[in-house]
Design an enzyme around this catalytic site. Structure first.
Site, PDB file in Angstrom:
ATOM      1  N   ASP A  13     -45.380-107.319  19.679  1.00 15.80           N
ATOM      2  CA  ASP A  13     -46.385-108.323  19.317  1.00 15.80           C
ATOM      3  C   ASP A  13     -47.436-108.518  20.397  1.00 15.80           C
ATOM      4  O   ASP A  13     -47.968-109.613  20.560  1.00 15.80           O
ATOM      5  CB  ASP A  13     -45.716-109.681  18.987  1.00 15.80           C
ATOM      6  N   LYS A  16     -51.052-104.653  19.529  1.00 17.52           N
ATOM      7  CA  LYS A  16     -51.327-103.205  19.424  1.00 17.52           C
ATOM      8  C   LYS A  16     -52.236-102.905  18.241  1.00 17.52           C
ATOM      9  O   LYS A  16     -53.112-102.060  18.325  1.00 17.52           O
ATOM     10  CB  LYS A  16     -50.022-102.416  19.265  1.00 17.52           C
ATOM     11  N   GLY A  40     -45.289-105.321  12.577  1.00 16.32           N
ATOM     12  CA  GLY A  40     -46.261-106.052  11.773  1.00 16.32           C
ATOM     13  C   GLY A  40     -47.540-106.136  12.562  1.00 16.32           C
ATOM     14  O   GLY A  40     -47.548-106.660  13.663  1.00 16.32           O
ATOM     15  N   HIS A  41     -48.575-105.547  12.042  1.00 16.26           N
ATOM     16  CA  HIS A  41     -49.840-105.550  12.765  1.00 16.26           C
ATOM     17  C   HIS A  41     -50.844-106.388  11.993  1.00 16.26           C
ATOM     18  O   HIS A  41     -51.135-106.101  10.840  1.00 16.26           O
ATOM     19  CB  HIS A  41     -50.371-104.125  12.916  1.00 16.26           C
ATOM     20  N   GLN A 225     -43.189-101.830  18.119  1.00 12.95           N
ATOM     21  CA  GLN A 225     -42.313-102.556  19.034  1.00 12.95           C
ATOM     22  C   GLN A 225     -42.776-102.315  20.489  1.00 12.95           C
ATOM     23  O   GLN A 225     -43.964-102.133  20.698  1.00 12.95           O
ATOM     24  CB  GLN A 225     -40.837-102.186  18.833  1.00 12.95           C
TER      25      GLN A 225
HETATM   26  P1  IMP Z   1     -34.832-104.589  14.126  1.00 19.04           P
HETATM   27  O1  IMP Z   1     -35.862-103.688  14.687  1.00 19.04           O
HETATM   28  O2  IMP Z   1     -35.247-105.217  12.822  1.00 19.04           O
HETATM   29  O3  IMP Z   1     -33.483-103.940  14.070  1.00 19.04           O
HETATM   30  O4  IMP Z   1     -34.686-105.827  15.143  1.00 19.04           O
HETATM   31  C1  IMP Z   1     -34.149-105.667  16.444  1.00 19.04           C
HETATM   32  C2  IMP Z   1     -34.865-106.571  17.446  1.00 19.04           C
HETATM   33  O5  IMP Z   1     -36.189-106.088  17.636  1.00 19.04           O
HETATM   34  C3  IMP Z   1     -35.009-108.032  17.003  1.00 19.04           C
HETATM   35  O6  IMP Z   1     -34.944-108.857  18.162  1.00 19.04           O
HETATM   36  C4  IMP Z   1     -36.402-108.088  16.418  1.00 19.04           C
HETATM   37  O7  IMP Z   1     -36.948-109.393  16.461  1.00 19.04           O
HETATM   38  C5  IMP Z   1     -37.131-107.131  17.352  1.00 19.04           C
HETATM   39  N1  IMP Z   1     -38.291-106.499  16.741  1.00 19.04           N
HETATM   40  C6  IMP Z   1     -38.317-105.482  15.850  1.00 19.04           C
HETATM   41  N2  IMP Z   1     -39.574-105.162  15.527  1.00 19.04           N
HETATM   42  C7  IMP Z   1     -40.375-105.964  16.239  1.00 19.04           C
HETATM   43  C8  IMP Z   1     -41.791-106.083  16.362  1.00 19.04           C
HETATM   44  O8  IMP Z   1     -42.590-105.363  15.754  1.00 19.04           O
HETATM   45  N3  IMP Z   1     -42.229-107.057  17.214  1.00 19.04           N
HETATM   46  C9  IMP Z   1     -41.391-107.849  17.925  1.00 19.04           C
HETATM   47  N4  IMP Z   1     -40.068-107.756  17.850  1.00 19.04           N
HETATM   48  C10 IMP Z   1     -39.556-106.829  17.014  1.00 19.04           C
END
Ligand code: IMP
Length: 431
Positions: A13, A16, A40-41, A225
């Site tokens: 977040d 990007k 999520g962008h 991420q």
């Molecule tokens: P998952 O990727 O859904 O398995 O989540 C694993 C961890 O990564 C959790 O703490 C999510 O909140 C975090 N996470 C996954 N994608 C994002 C992102 O795009 N931005 C921020 N945190 C993320």
């Protein structure tokens, strides 16, 4: 070198999407190479907001081809939803503007169900995943029973692969988590239909990218991420299930490392995190609330309020090493306006010892207390500023101190959500 990779340096977040969208106008191709619709962008153009979870942020530029590499896990329902949404707004009018690698793995409804059931069963000890099925889909990929995009196009293969997945996953879902098993027939019909819908987009992305790079065209690799969520190098186990550091660009897109040019890291001027896991500079007081409100810090995928805190130079320095950053884009500097003084963590104290790195042990990281340096704050609305020299002096000092502490030059500063609310210090492709 005609390629540039953009990666997150904190816990995601960082903004990007805005930076990729900005540079996409200079790129022929924008490629995603890891993660899935857990990302999520949010893009803001002309006051119009677009949230993309899967399709690369370059899609708003008509001349840019967007590709999804084999390292991404693709939920076909989300992909179709995003395609429809963009089309209805007059975007993505050519099928060839969006390619998905035939080797990319598919997220199935059973993956989503498992992801959610598992995190719920863990309760307080859960990872706080986005619940999108990312982890279980990568598990099936590594276990060599996954369904790939190419499989959606062959009914016989598709049915066989689905049987393999369901045999194991249904058993787990039912017996361990008390969930409902998935029937093969409706699932098979649904996936076969998605295959037919997505057929014009399914392609050999690796070979496409190679040809583009060999022809000297500009390719932008869009990371999802961030480094601290990397499966190997992040704050395990509170991480995502993919490789998020720049090394993944090659494997996740099928492009050899020699084609990867510069890497630009994105860092927010403060720090945020969603989901569970330690966060040494977290502010649980009024200042944290202020950052959340001023920065609009709510997840674009799950809507969850983001945890907010001071800039952590230990984290960004470590990310710079992991991804070999040539430059840093510092986002949301405007949000810090009016805060006096500002604080930046320069190191941690763990069990009476000073640490300049992020500890591997989750228990040690939990104990890490930030060692802060105080910096003078600044005031005023920065949104209209376009030149570094025009920033308040204290803001310039803040940026310079971040450069010193992380060892990376700041090449772009974002002072608002809009595309043009940006101070560009150097051409990213020529860093
Ligand atoms: P998952 O990727 O859904 O398995 O989540 C694993 C961890 O990564 C959790 O703490 C999510 O909140 C975090 N996470 C996954 N994608 C994002 C992102 O795009 N931005 C921020 N945190 C993320």
């Amino acid at each position: 070198m005609s390629s540039l990779a953009i990666v997150g340096t904190q816990w995601g977040d960082e903004g990007k999407g805005k930076v990729v969208d900005l540079f996409a106008s200079h790129a022929d191709v924008v490629a995603r190479y890891q993660g899935g619709n857990n990302a999520g962008h949010t893009l803001v153009v002309g006051g119009d907001k677009t949230i993309l979870h899967l399709i690369p942020s370059g899609v708003l530029h008509e001349q840019t081809t967007c590709v999804i590499g084999s390292g991404v896990v693709v939920d076909p329902s989300v992909l179709c939803f995003e395609i429809d949404g963009l089309r209805s707004r007059g975007l993505l009018q050519r099928d060839g503007q969006l390619l998905v690698d035939e080797r990319a793995h598919v997220i199935l409804p059973v993956h989503r169900a498992l992801d959610q059931a598992r995190d719920a069963a863990l309760g307080e000890r859960g990872i706080g995943t986005t619940g999108r099925g990312i982890g279980p889909a990568y598990e099936d990929k590594m276990a060599r029973r996954g369904v790939r995009m190419v499989d959606l196009l062959d009914s016989q293969v598709l049915r066989h692969r689905l049987e393999l997945v369901l045999a194991e996953r249904n058993a787990l879902l039912r017996t361990v988590y008390g969930g409902e098993a998935f029937d093969i027939d409706p699932l098979f019909a649904e996936m076969r239909d998605f295959g037919q819908r997505l057929r014009p987009h399914i392609a050999d992305v690796s070979s496409f990218l190679h040809d583009e790079l060999a022809a000297g065209r500009r390719v932008l690799f869009e990371g999802a991420q961030a480094a601290m969520l990397d499966i190997d190098h992040g704050t395990y186990p509170y991480v995502t299930s993919s490789t998020t550091v720049a090394g993944a660009v090659a494997t996740g897109s099928g492009v050899a490392p020699r084609w990867i040019g510069r890497v630009l890291g994105i860092a927010k001027a403060y720090t945020t995190r969603v989901g569970a896991g330690s966060f040494p500079t977290e502010l649980t007081d009024d200042m944290g609330d202020h950052l959340r409100q001023a920065g609009g810090e709510y997840g674009s995928t799950t809507g969850r309020p983001r945890r907010c805190g001071w800039f952590d130079a230990v984290v960004v320095r470590q990310s710079a090493r992991l991804s070999g950053l040539a430059g840093l884009a510092l986002t949301k500097l405007d949000v810090l306006s009016g805060i006096h003084p500002l604080r930046v963590a320069v190191a941690y104290e763990v069990d009476g010892r000073r640490w300049a790195r992020v500890p591997a042990s989750a228990a040690e990281f939990e104990q890490a207390r930030p060692i802060y340096e105080e910096l003078e704050g600044f005031d005023g609305d920065l949104a209209d500023i376009r030149r570094f020299e025009d920033l308040p002096e204290a803001a310039r000092r803040y940026v310079s101190r971040i450069e010193e502490l992380t060892g990376v030059p700041v090449t772009l500063i974002s002072v608002g959500a809009e595309r043009d609310e940006t101070i560009l210090l150097r051409d990213p492709f020529l860093l």
